[in-house]
Design an enzyme around this catalytic site. Structure first.
Site, PDB file in Angstrom:
ATOM      1  N   SER A  10       0.821  -1.224   0.000  1.00 27.84           N
ATOM      2  CA  SER A  10       0.000   0.000   0.000  1.00 27.84           C
ATOM      3  C   SER A  10       0.847   1.264   0.000  1.00 27.84           C
ATOM      4  O   SER A  10       1.681   1.454   0.877  1.00 27.84           O
ATOM      5  CB  SER A  10      -0.880   0.062   1.253  1.00 27.84           C
ATOM      6  OG  SER A  10      -1.663  -1.072   1.343  1.00 27.84           O
TER       7      SER A  10
ATOM      8  N   HIS B 137      -3.355   0.612  -4.979  1.00 28.93           N
ATOM      9  CA  HIS B 137      -2.676  -0.524  -5.608  1.00 28.93           C
ATOM     10  C   HIS B 137      -2.998  -0.494  -7.096  1.00 28.93           C
ATOM     11  O   HIS B 137      -4.165  -0.569  -7.473  1.00 28.93           O
ATOM     12  CB  HIS B 137      -3.194  -1.846  -5.047  1.00 28.93           C
ATOM     13  CG  HIS B 137      -2.802  -2.111  -3.637  1.00 28.93           C
ATOM     14  ND1 HIS B 137      -1.754  -2.926  -3.284  1.00 28.93           N
ATOM     15  CD2 HIS B 137      -3.333  -1.666  -2.491  1.00 28.93           C
ATOM     16  CE1 HIS B 137      -1.660  -2.960  -1.975  1.00 28.93           C
ATOM     17  NE2 HIS B 137      -2.605  -2.207  -1.464  1.00 28.93           N
TER      18      HIS B 137
ATOM     19  N   HIS C 252      -4.897  -9.411  -2.744  1.00 27.72           N
ATOM     20  CA  HIS C 252      -5.111  -9.771  -1.331  1.00 27.72           C
ATOM     21  C   HIS C 252      -6.142 -10.887  -1.171  1.00 27.72           C
ATOM     22  O   HIS C 252      -7.075 -11.011  -1.952  1.00 27.72           O
ATOM     23  CB  HIS C 252      -5.607  -8.550  -0.545  1.00 27.72           C
ATOM     24  CG  HIS C 252      -4.615  -7.446  -0.453  1.00 27.72           C
ATOM     25  ND1 HIS C 252      -4.519  -6.465  -1.403  1.00 27.72           N
ATOM     26  CD2 HIS C 252      -3.667  -7.170   0.473  1.00 27.72           C
ATOM     27  CE1 HIS C 252      -3.549  -5.627  -1.066  1.00 27.72           C
ATOM     28  NE2 HIS C 252      -3.017  -6.033   0.070  1.00 27.72           N
TER      29      HIS C 252
ATOM     30  N   TYR D 147      -8.306 -10.910   1.187  1.00 30.49           N
ATOM     31  CA  TYR D 147      -9.602 -10.312   1.568  1.00 30.49           C
ATOM     32  C   TYR D 147     -10.415  -9.819   0.375  1.00 30.49           C
ATOM     33  O   TYR D 147     -11.585  -9.464   0.514  1.00 30.49           O
ATOM     34  CB  TYR D 147      -9.429  -9.189   2.604  1.00 30.49           C
ATOM     35  CG  TYR D 147      -8.569  -8.028   2.172  1.00 30.49           C
ATOM     36  CD1 TYR D 147      -8.969  -7.151   1.183  1.00 30.49           C
ATOM     37  CD2 TYR D 147      -7.338  -7.804   2.780  1.00 30.49           C
ATOM     38  CE1 TYR D 147      -8.182  -6.087   0.790  1.00 30.49           C
ATOM     39  CE2 TYR D 147      -6.526  -6.743   2.393  1.00 30.49           C
ATOM     40  CZ  TYR D 147      -6.955  -5.889   1.397  1.00 30.49           C
ATOM     41  OH  TYR D 147      -6.154  -4.853   1.007  1.00 30.49           O
ATOM     42  N   GLU D 148      -9.787  -9.780  -0.794  1.00 31.66           N
ATOM     43  CA  GLU D 148     -10.549  -9.387  -1.985  1.00 31.66           C
ATOM     44  C   GLU D 148     -11.424 -10.541  -2.486  1.00 31.66           C
ATOM     45  O   GLU D 148     -12.183 -10.365  -3.435  1.00 31.66           O
ATOM     46  CB  GLU D 148      -9.595  -8.935  -3.092  1.00 31.66           C
ATOM     47  CG  GLU D 148      -8.876  -7.633  -2.751  1.00 31.66           C
ATOM     48  CD  GLU D 148      -7.821  -7.268  -3.773  1.00 31.66           C
ATOM     49  OE1 GLU D 148      -8.188  -6.706  -4.812  1.00 31.66           O
ATOM     50  OE2 GLU D 148      -6.638  -7.560  -3.543  1.00 31.66           O
TER      51      GLU D 148
ATOM     52  N   ALA E 102       2.269  -2.375   4.336  1.00 28.21           N
ATOM     53  CA  ALA E 102       1.933  -1.420   5.389  1.00 28.21           C
ATOM     54  C   ALA E 102       1.400  -2.241   6.551  1.00 28.21           C
ATOM     55  O   ALA E 102       0.697  -3.230   6.338  1.00 28.21           O
ATOM     56  CB  ALA E 102       0.879  -0.451   4.890  1.00 28.21           C
TER      57      ALA E 102
ATOM     58  N   MET F  81      -2.342  -7.632   6.717  1.00 24.16           N
ATOM     59  CA  MET F  81      -3.280  -8.522   6.023  1.00 24.16           C
ATOM     60  C   MET F  81      -2.667  -9.140   4.768  1.00 24.16           C
ATOM     61  O   MET F  81      -3.399  -9.544   3.863  1.00 24.16           O
ATOM     62  CB  MET F  81      -4.543  -7.749   5.621  1.00 24.16           C
ATOM     63  CG  MET F  81      -5.219  -7.009   6.759  1.00 24.16           C
ATOM     64  SD  MET F  81      -6.544  -5.960   6.144  1.00 24.16           S
ATOM     65  CE  MET F  81      -6.938  -4.997   7.609  1.00 24.16           C
ATOM     66  N   SER F  82      -1.346  -9.210   4.720  1.00 20.71           N
ATOM     67  CA  SER F  82      -0.715  -9.695   3.483  1.00 20.71           C
ATOM     68  C   SER F  82       0.599 -10.398   3.787  1.00 20.71           C
ATOM     69  O   SER F  82       0.822 -10.858   4.907  1.00 20.71           O
ATOM     70  CB  SER F  82      -0.463  -8.507   2.544  1.00 20.71           C
ATOM     71  OG  SER F  82       0.520  -7.655   3.082  1.00 20.71           O
TER      72      SER F  82
ATOM     73  N   ASN G 243       0.555   2.989  11.337  1.00 20.06           N
ATOM     74  CA  ASN G 243      -0.419   3.389  12.381  1.00 20.06           C
ATOM     75  C   ASN G 243      -0.196   2.537  13.621  1.00 20.06           C
ATOM     76  O   ASN G 243       0.472   1.506  13.553  1.00 20.06           O
ATOM     77  CB  ASN G 243      -1.852   3.160  11.865  1.00 20.06           C
ATOM     78  CG  ASN G 243      -2.083   1.707  11.462  1.00 20.06           C
ATOM     79  OD1 ASN G 243      -1.643   1.288  10.386  1.00 20.06           O
ATOM     80  ND2 ASN G 243      -2.726   0.952  12.320  1.00 20.06           N
TER      81      ASN G 243
ATOM     82  N   HIS H 113      -8.057   3.415   6.408  1.00 23.78           N
ATOM     83  CA  HIS H 113      -7.180   3.185   5.253  1.00 23.78           C
ATOM     84  C   HIS H 113      -6.514   4.500   4.826  1.00 23.78           C
ATOM     85  O   HIS H 113      -5.376   4.509   4.377  1.00 23.78           O
ATOM     86  CB  HIS H 113      -7.984   2.569   4.102  1.00 23.78           C
ATOM     87  CG  HIS H 113      -7.167   2.144   2.928  1.00 23.78           C
ATOM     88  ND1 HIS H 113      -6.105   1.263   3.026  1.00 23.78           N
ATOM     89  CD2 HIS H 113      -7.224   2.491   1.616  1.00 23.78           C
ATOM     90  CE1 HIS H 113      -5.561   1.083   1.827  1.00 23.78           C
ATOM     91  NE2 HIS H 113      -6.217   1.826   0.956  1.00 23.78           N
TER      92      HIS H 113
HETATM   93  N1  HPA Z   1      -3.824  -3.889  10.954  1.00 22.20           N
HETATM   94  C1  HPA Z   1      -3.863  -4.675   9.873  1.00 22.20           C
HETATM   95  N2  HPA Z   1      -3.403  -4.319   8.695  1.00 22.20           N
HETATM   96  C2  HPA Z   1      -2.866  -3.087   8.586  1.00 22.20           C
HETATM   97  C3  HPA Z   1      -2.792  -2.206   9.665  1.00 22.20           C
HETATM   98  C4  HPA Z   1      -3.308  -2.629  10.917  1.00 22.20           C
HETATM   99  O1  HPA Z   1      -3.294  -1.902  11.928  1.00 22.20           O
HETATM  100  N3  HPA Z   1      -2.213  -1.070   9.210  1.00 22.20           N
HETATM  101  C5  HPA Z   1      -1.927  -1.265   7.893  1.00 22.20           C
HETATM  102  N4  HPA Z   1      -2.329  -2.494   7.510  1.00 22.20           N
END
Ligand code: HPA
Length: 267
Positions: free
Chosen positions: A26, A56, A78, A80-81, A108, A206-207, A230, A242
């Site tokens: 990302s 992306h 991903h 989740y897609e 990320a 998530m990846s 974050n 996001h």
């Molecule tokens: N959790 C999961 N996936 C993420 C996060 C998070 O805090 N930040 C960026 N991708």
């Protein structure tokens, strides 16, 4: 299927044999924009699934950077897609077949380790797969790897040393840590992040984990880099979004690209 994919890619590559694969997470796609020699959109490649996520782009980018021949995924696919684990890791197998020996996986991630700050870069030393699925489920392709592959050193220790050396030169205070992956697309709950911390994780995302498993299975050496965008859920009072992830990734991308470029020179 693999033959169709390789035949199609071959019509663009004209003998270009990449040695290093990079998956850009990302907000980190700029490296591909900057060095692109030729690009193939995923939707045109037989066997590839399309990435649908903002931030992306969804193309395979070929470039020579310094003296290294590189293939980049500008945007990953991903879980989740809605794609299967096999689908999202198919490009890694394609990279292997193209001759790639080392892969740099970027993402990320949220800080689980409370000493991390948004903007930090974490070198992944190991991972925890909480996605509830494994990309190697199914009939094994013996031409790629064994049925029960060892995963005790997915993230290559020698390559980590090279990343560290690059970090010292660039005066980046690199963190070392364990990445935990859940399927997403919802962010984790504070309780899940607490559990992750007790379990030894430092960053959550998530990846990356599916690609890392498949790359290691195929005998490729892996570097994993997380851009900490974050605080993970429950650490600060701020809600996760996001937009925040993309905003921080954008702030870090110059530092991140400098690191990847120097690592490329030395691996
Ligand atoms: N959790 C999961 N996936 C993420 C996060 C998070 O805090 N930040 C960026 N991708």
């Amino acid at each position: 299927m693999m033959k169709d994919t390789l035949d199609y890619i071959e019509t663009f590559t004209d003998g270009f044999k990449p040695e290093i694969g990079i998956v850009l997470g990302s907000g980190l796609g700029e490296l591909a924009d900057k060095y692109c020699e030729f690009a193939i959109p995923y939707e045109k490649i037989p066997g590839f699934s399309k990435s649908t996520i903002e931030g992306h782009k969804g193309q395979l980018v070929f470039a020579t950077i310094g003296n290294r021949r590189v293939v980049m995924m500008q945007g990953r696919i991903h879980y989740y897609e809605g794609h299967s684990m096999q689908e999202i890791t198919y490009p890694i197998k394609v990279m292997k077949k193209l001759g790639v020996e080392k892969v740099i996986l970027t993402n990320a991630a949220g800080a689980v380790n409370k000493s991390y700050r948004p903007g930090d870069i974490m070198v992944i030393t190991d991972h925890i797969n909480m996605m509830g699925a494994n990309p190697l489920v199914g009939v094994n392709d013996e031409t790629l790897g064994v049925r029960f592959p060892d995963m005790s050193e997915i993230y290559n220790k020698n390559l980590i040393k090279i990343v560290d050396a690059a970090g010292r030169i660039l005066k980046i205070d690199l963190k070392h840590g364990v990445y935990i992956a859940s399927s997403g697309p919802s962010y984790e709950t504070p309780a899940e992040i607490k559990m992750a911390r007790y379990a030894g994780a430092d960053a959550a995302g998530m990846s990356t984990v599916p690609e890392a498993i498949v790359a290691n299975y195929c005998g490729m050496k892996v570097i994993g880099l997380s851009c900490i965008t974050n605080y993970a859920a429950g650490i600060s009072t701020k809600k996760l979004s996001h937009d925040e992830v993309i905003e921080t990734a954008n702030k870090v991308k110059t530092k991140f690209m400098d690191l990847v470029l120097l690592v490329l020179k030395n691996i």
